[in-house]
Design a protein around this motif. Structure first.
Motif, mmCIF file in Angstrom:
data_model
loop_
_atom_site.group_PDB
_atom_site.id
_atom_site.type_symbol
_atom_site.label_atom_id
_atom_site.label_comp_id
_atom_site.label_asym_id
_atom_site.label_seq_id
_atom_site.Cartn_x
_atom_site.Cartn_y
_atom_site.Cartn_z
ATOM 1 N N ALA A 1 2.283 22.176 -20.916
ATOM 2 C CA ALA A 1 3.111 23.357 -21.148
ATOM 3 C C ALA A 1 4.322 23.322 -20.223
ATOM 4 N N ILE A 2 4.105 22.886 -18.967
ATOM 5 C CA ILE A 2 5.231 22.799 -18.034
ATOM 6 C C ILE A 2 6.189 21.694 -18.467
ATOM 7 N N GLU A 3 5.606 20.528 -18.808
ATOM 8 C CA GLU A 3 6.449 19.381 -19.113
ATOM 9 C C GLU A 3 7.290 19.617 -20.362
ATOM 10 N N LEU A 4 6.673 20.213 -21.387
ATOM 11 C CA LEU A 4 7.399 20.386 -22.635
ATOM 12 C C LEU A 4 8.299 21.605 -22.612
ATOM 13 N N GLY A 5 8.083 22.489 -21.646
ATOM 14 C CA GLY A 5 8.917 23.681 -21.568
ATOM 15 C C GLY A 5 8.668 24.568 -22.767
ATOM 16 N N GLY A 6 9.412 24.354 -23.832
ATOM 17 C CA GLY A 6 9.209 25.159 -25.018
ATOM 18 C C GLY A 6 10.097 26.380 -24.971
ATOM 19 N N SER A 7 10.093 27.126 -26.075
ATOM 20 C CA SER A 7 11.035 28.226 -26.191
ATOM 21 C C SER A 7 10.521 29.444 -25.444
ATOM 22 N N SER A 8 11.440 30.169 -24.855
ATOM 23 C CA SER A 8 11.051 31.377 -24.143
ATOM 24 C C SER A 8 11.993 32.496 -24.567
ATOM 25 N N GLY A 9 11.596 33.710 -24.242
ATOM 26 C CA GLY A 9 12.437 34.854 -24.552
ATOM 27 C C GLY A 9 12.209 35.354 -25.958
ATOM 28 N N ALA B 1 0.830 -1.202 0.000
ATOM 29 C CA ALA B 1 0.000 0.000 0.000
ATOM 30 C C ALA B 1 0.868 1.256 0.000
ATOM 31 N N ASP B 2 2.089 1.156 0.530
ATOM 32 C CA ASP B 2 2.991 2.318 0.522
ATOM 33 C C ASP B 2 3.327 2.745 -0.905
ATOM 34 N N ASP B 3 3.515 1.759 -1.791
ATOM 35 C CA ASP B 3 3.800 2.086 -3.182
ATOM 36 C C ASP B 3 2.607 2.796 -3.824
ATOM 37 N N VAL B 4 1.397 2.349 -3.470
ATOM 38 C CA VAL B 4 0.185 2.969 -4.022
ATOM 39 C C VAL B 4 0.109 4.421 -3.561
ATOM 40 N N VAL B 5 0.320 4.634 -2.259
ATOM 41 C CA VAL B 5 0.281 5.994 -1.701
ATOM 42 C C VAL B 5 1.336 6.854 -2.378
ATOM 43 N N TYR B 6 2.539 6.294 -2.503
ATOM 44 C CA TYR B 6 3.641 7.045 -3.114
ATOM 45 C C TYR B 6 3.286 7.450 -4.545
ATOM 46 N N SER B 7 2.795 6.482 -5.352
ATOM 47 C CA SER B 7 2.505 6.753 -6.764
ATOM 48 C C SER B 7 1.434 7.815 -6.932
ATOM 49 N N LEU B 8 0.357 7.707 -6.130
ATOM 50 C CA LEU B 8 -0.746 8.658 -6.286
ATOM 51 C C LEU B 8 -0.306 10.055 -5.862
ATOM 52 N N ASN B 9 0.460 10.148 -4.780
ATOM 53 C CA ASN B 9 0.894 11.471 -4.331
ATOM 54 C C ASN B 9 1.946 12.069 -5.256
ATOM 55 N N LEU B 10 2.759 11.198 -5.856
ATOM 56 C CA LEU B 10 3.774 11.666 -6.797
ATOM 57 C C LEU B 10 3.115 12.459 -7.924
ATOM 58 N N ILE B 11 1.998 11.938 -8.430
ATOM 59 C CA ILE B 11 1.309 12.599 -9.527
ATOM 60 C C ILE B 11 0.621 13.865 -9.034
ATOM 61 N N SER B 12 -0.044 13.735 -7.904
ATOM 62 C CA SER B 12 -0.781 14.881 -7.374
ATOM 63 C C SER B 12 0.130 16.070 -7.109
ATOM 64 N N ASN B 13 1.359 15.805 -6.641
ATOM 65 C CA ASN B 13 2.244 16.896 -6.227
ATOM 66 C C ASN B 13 3.102 17.455 -7.341
ATOM 67 N N ASN B 14 3.039 16.857 -8.530
ATOM 68 C CA ASN B 14 3.903 17.317 -9.608
ATOM 69 C C ASN B 14 3.049 17.988 -10.689
ATOM 70 N N ALA B 15 3.212 19.311 -10.814
ATOM 71 C CA ALA B 15 2.356 20.063 -11.733
ATOM 72 C C ALA B 15 2.476 19.567 -13.169
ATOM 73 N N LYS C 1 14.276 7.804 -6.029
ATOM 74 C CA LYS C 1 15.647 8.240 -6.329
ATOM 75 C C LYS C 1 15.699 9.120 -7.582
ATOM 76 N N ILE C 2 14.578 9.222 -8.284
ATOM 77 C CA ILE C 2 14.573 9.983 -9.541
ATOM 78 C C ILE C 2 14.150 11.410 -9.240
ATOM 79 N N SER C 3 14.998 12.375 -9.592
ATOM 80 C CA SER C 3 14.681 13.742 -9.180
ATOM 81 C C SER C 3 13.542 14.327 -10.013
ATOM 82 N N ASP C 4 13.538 14.105 -11.323
ATOM 83 C CA ASP C 4 12.448 14.629 -12.144
ATOM 84 C C ASP C 4 11.825 13.498 -12.952
ATOM 85 N N PRO C 5 10.684 12.977 -12.494
ATOM 86 C CA PRO C 5 10.094 11.810 -13.174
ATOM 87 C C PRO C 5 9.631 12.087 -14.592
#
Lengths: 567, 329
Positions: free
Chosen positions: B57-65, A124-138, A186-190
């Motif tokens: 838009a965030i993910e693809l970034g794209g050109s700015s400036g 269940a920790d993996d499920v929580v992690y995955s769902l929050n990962l998406i929610s928190n990343n714009a 461990k992945i900084s930007d998924p």
């Protein structure tokens, strides 16, 4: 260098090349027909991808750049929502779920004893992690709503939403991949990884990859047993350039599973008894009209009588026969599918669009609205001729054919139609920004078969924008109707079927009258199968999953684990 | 020396112009990647909300400036060998994507062009040497193949040689089920077998031009005074044909060959479409139809560089082969 030696060397080289070529020819033609080595069972898929594959198994990527099997075959969501038929979601990594009464809390029971393909346990920790990962990343959160998932017991996860969110259910439960926390933390930007060594819970895992073909093999740790365990050892994917090559591949037995529109399909099936196909019409092909003068649309199509007249002037039998090779299904003026969503169509009158043209009715509608038939055979009003233009992507042959046929059909009703064939980029842009009169496109289903998604994405005011700005979602007709907006809002905030039914009625009454999208037919979605190496494929009457092998279709994973090798 | 310096200076300017045009052209095309992505997602039934556009838009970034700033960034990145990220293959580097496709195109179209040139020149030379022989009758046949639209010729060959008489495979670069890419006999054999038919269509459709050009140059060279002198000296006819006539007659074809070598990298979009060949032509096609600016720029850049490089090499070689071009008037 003397000319003689040059010539001699050239001669030797030519002989060598010729010899090499003959050797290669004789060497290869003998083994080119051989199938997989003895003992392992294998099928080959064509997913519609052309050229080289780029190795990307990142299930979180929104851009669709991951290889199609990533979501479904390698990674799994909590539940599977089958768009090919109405029904309860199929439990995968979740086993059951329930909402609280105001739709802000979703409690999910998580399947126990599941292992990742590397043998480690999934919890269940993996499920929580995955769902929050998406929610928190714009960049990953395509719903724009921030939820919070929490583990309350070893087998229970509670997801809390800021507002009533019944409609997010298929997105959260059925469209978010569950990924292992131990790897992804461990992945900084998924969004920026290609995840070339995917570890998922799905029925298949990656075996080998080359840019022209990659192979998946059975996941030995898969949780499913019996009917829901994968049975074919290996799944290979190849790339082909176009429908001609796909046709050849299918007939030559080089592919076992593909999804392509082949106009000559019935012929091919008649000639090859080992092939079968299924058709899962999903997208309602329609004339998208820029209908809202208040938001800046211009042209005769802003007049509701013109849109109604076009609705009746179409001979859809001819369109189906000539543009869709007879594979399309009748559309419903309610814009939802009269196959999957029959129960949500609120009046028998809205069940099916007229299949034959009714020119007299079209003319009557126009004349009642003040249009006068001119000497050239076209209607006019206030000195303006009834002259419409329609944008269509050149090369989308079925749509191009529809437009050509409509020119003739509309002419009979006194409506002039000009067809603008254009490149896809230009077509997308003009439709998105509202700089068009009509555009040939299709109304697509959302993440599940819930009609809410079509209505919200194509009809709500919040999904559109004034002409000149890109539509926020897919409401490119610029349709805006307060009573429809209110009904859509009601759909989003209730789980009560009778309230929903009343809202459907409001919406359907309004759009059948206003006709912002003039439906043509429900476009075919054909998937083709070869039954010599594996059987148990979906059939027309048993679509246990939406079968098209497209990226983002989780049903592909269900198909792959259901089929069984032919002994 | 001055001759070579002049040449190099010219190529530097040409390179700058190519790089700049390469920057501008994709930006003049309509559409933007986020819109394309949204329409693709909608067609695949993915949910599209206002949040989707924002997330993409965030993910693809794209050109700015400003455009000047973008131009500056572009040049700096280029000097570092960084061509950016391909949107259709997000988040893969453009260089990787091009690197996968380039060898296939160079091998297929390159070899086919060289074979076609050598065969065409050889046959043209013989036809010009022995006017009125049966070889002359070959010329109208080959020019007819050149006049037939290429895609039509290719489709007919595909139909006949892969469907009616299934001798050749109809798609792909090699047999993916039995071998993997590498320096093994089975892979190279398979690649030659799969490449044979596409190469054949290229040779058939382009040999006519080389042959006709060479034959006619040969005929006019043979009427030159120095040929008469050579014959009068009693030289071996073979020596007259090769060193006196052919060496001079081949010069115009050679510059044509340079240009066609440069275009090898541009691939043959049609060949690669018809034969589902995994080369750069298909890559360019995908890039253009998906508004993948970075990938388009990368492909255009590789094409312009290779055209320039091929021309430079031939310019230099030409100076060696034909001393007249080096001399100052």
């Amino acid at each position: 260098m003397s000319p003689r030696s040059t010539r001699r060397r050239l001669g030797v080289a030519l002989v060598a090349v010729a010899a090499a070529a003959t050797l290669a020819l004789s060497g290869c033609s003998s083994n080119s027909t051989s199938t997989s080595s003895s003992g392992t069972t294998s099928i080959t898929m064509f997913t519609g991808q052309v050229g080289n594959f780029t190795e990307n198994f990142n299930p979180l990527n929104n851009t669709g750049a991951y290889l199609p099997q990533t979501n479904g075959a390698i990674y799994e969501p909590l539940f599977y929502y089958n768009k090919a038929r109405a029904g309860k979601p199929v439990p995968l990594l979740g086993t059951s779920y329930s909402w609280n009464s105001d739709g802000t809390q979703l409690t999910v029971k998580v399947r126990q004893g599941v292992k990742w393909s590397n043998g480690k346990p999934e919890t269940a920790d993996d499920v929580v992690y995955s769902l929050n990962l998406i929610s928190n990343n714009a960049a990953l959160n395509t719903s724009g709503v921030k939820w919070v998932a929490k583990k309350t017991a070893d087998d229970t996860v509670v997801i809390t939403f800021p507002t009533t969110s019944f409609t997010l259910e298929p997105q959260v439960l059925g469209n978010e991949p569950i990924v292992p926390e131990s790897i992804w933390k461990k992945i900084s930007d998924p969004t920026k990884v290609t995840n070339t060594e995917p570890v998922g819970t799905g029925p298949y895992m990656l075996k080998s990859f080359t840019p022209q073909s990659y192979v998946l093999e059975k996941n030995p740790h898969y949780w499913g047993t019996g009917a829901s365990a994968p049975k074919v050892d290996q799944v290979r994917t190849i790339s082909l350039a176009n429908a001609d090559a796909a046709t050849s591949a299918l007939q030559a037995g080089k592919t076992d599973y593909m999804g392509a529109f082949l106009p000559t399909l019935k012929n091919i099936m008649a000639k090859n008894k080992n092939l079968s196909y299924s058709n899962s019409p999903q997208a309602t092909t329609a004339l998208f009209t820029c209908e809202n003068a208040a938001l800046g649309c211009t042209g005769p199509q802003t007049d509701v009588a013109v849109r109604q007249a076009m609705y009746y002037a179409m001979d859809r039998t001819q369109l189906d026969k000539q543009a869709a090779a007879g594979f399309s299904a009748p559309a419903s003026p309610s814009l939802v599918l009269n196959t999957v969503n029959k129960a949500q169509i609120t009046s028998p009158k809205y069940m099916e669009v007229p299949q034959k043209a009714n020119v007299a009715k079209a003319k009557k509608l126009l004349e009642a609205d003040g249009w006068k038939l001119g000497s050239n055979g076209y209607y006019a009003k206030d000195g303006q001729e009834l002259d419409l233009s329609i944008n269509v992507v050149s090369g989308w042959t079925d749509y191009d054919t529809i437009c050509q046929l409509l020119q003739g059909q509309f002419k009979a009703a006194g409506i002039k139609l000009t067809v603008n064939q254009m490149a896809q980029n230009a077509w997308t842009q003009s439709e998105s920004t509202g700089k068009f009169q009509m555009s040939m496109n299709s109304v697509n289903m959302g993440v599940s078969s819930d009609p809410y998604f079509q209505y919200n994405n194509y009809l709500s005011t919040s999904a559109t924008a004034p002409v000149g700005q890109p539509a926020k979602s897919t409401n490119t007709s610029r349709y805006s109707n307060p009573s429809v907006d209110a009904a859509i809002k009601k759909l989003a905030t209730t789980n009560d079927d009778s309230v929903k039914q009343a809202a459907y009625k409001t919406i359907q009454d309004q759009i059948v009258k206003d006709m912002p999208y003039v439906p043509v037919y429900v476009n075919s979605a054909l998937a083709e199968y070869n039954n010599t190496r594996a059987t148990g494929w979906p059939t027309q009457s048993n679509q246990y999953a939406f079968p098209l092998p497209w990226g983002g279709n989780w049903g592909m994973g269900i198909v792959l684990k259901t089929i069984r090798p032919v002994k | 020396m001055r001759f070579y310096l002049q040449k190099i200076a010219f190529y530097v300017v040409a390179l700058w112009a190519a790089v700049t045009l390469n920057f501008l052209i994709p930006r003049l095309m309509p559409g933007n990647p986020v819109d394309i992505m949204i329409s693709k997602m909608a067609a695949a039934g993915q949910p599209i909300t206002a949040g989707t556009r924002h997330a993409l838009a965030i993910e693809l970034g794209g050109s700015s400036g400003s455009i000047l700033q973008q131009y500056g960034d572009y040049i700096v990145n280029l000097l570092h060998g960084n061509l950016g990220i391909s949107l259709t293959n997000y988040p893969e580097q453009v260089t990787t994507v091009i690197g996968q496709a380039l060898p296939w195109t160079i091998a297929l179209v390159g070899l086919a062009t060289v074979i076609s040139f050598i065969l065409g020149i050889g046959l043209g030379m013989l036809a010009g040497w022995k006017r009125g022989s049966w070889l002359d009758n070959l010329i109208p046949v080959t020019t007819m193949f050149q006049a037939v639209p290429y895609f039509w010729l290719a489709l007919i060959l595909v139909l006949v040689l892969t469907r009616v008489v299934p001798i050749f495979p109809f798609a792909g670069g090699y047999d993916v089920t039995s071998t993997t890419p590498g320096f093994s006999l089975s892979f190279i054999g398979s690649a030659i077998y799969y490449g044979f038919l596409p190469a054949l269509t290229i040779v058939i459709s382009s040999i006519g031009g080389w042959m006709l050009g060479m034959r006619n140059m040969m005929v006019s060279t043979l009427s030159e005074d120095y040929i008469v002198t050579a014959e009068a000296k009693g030289l071996n006819p073979r020596r007259v044909r090769m060193t006196y006539a052919a060496r001079n007659a081949v010069l115009p074809s050679l510059s044509g060959f340079a240009i066609s070598l440069g275009f090898v990298v541009a691939g043959s979009i049609v060949t690669e479409q018809v034969f589902s060949y995994p080369g750069i032509g298909q890559l360019l096609f995908t890039a253009v139809s998906n508004d993948d600016y970075a990938l388009m720029q990368g492909v255009f850049l590789v094409i312009s560089l290779s055209v320039l490089a091929a021309n430079l090499v031939v310019d230099v070689l030409y100076g060696l082969i034909d001393p007249r071009t080096r001399a100052r008037s």
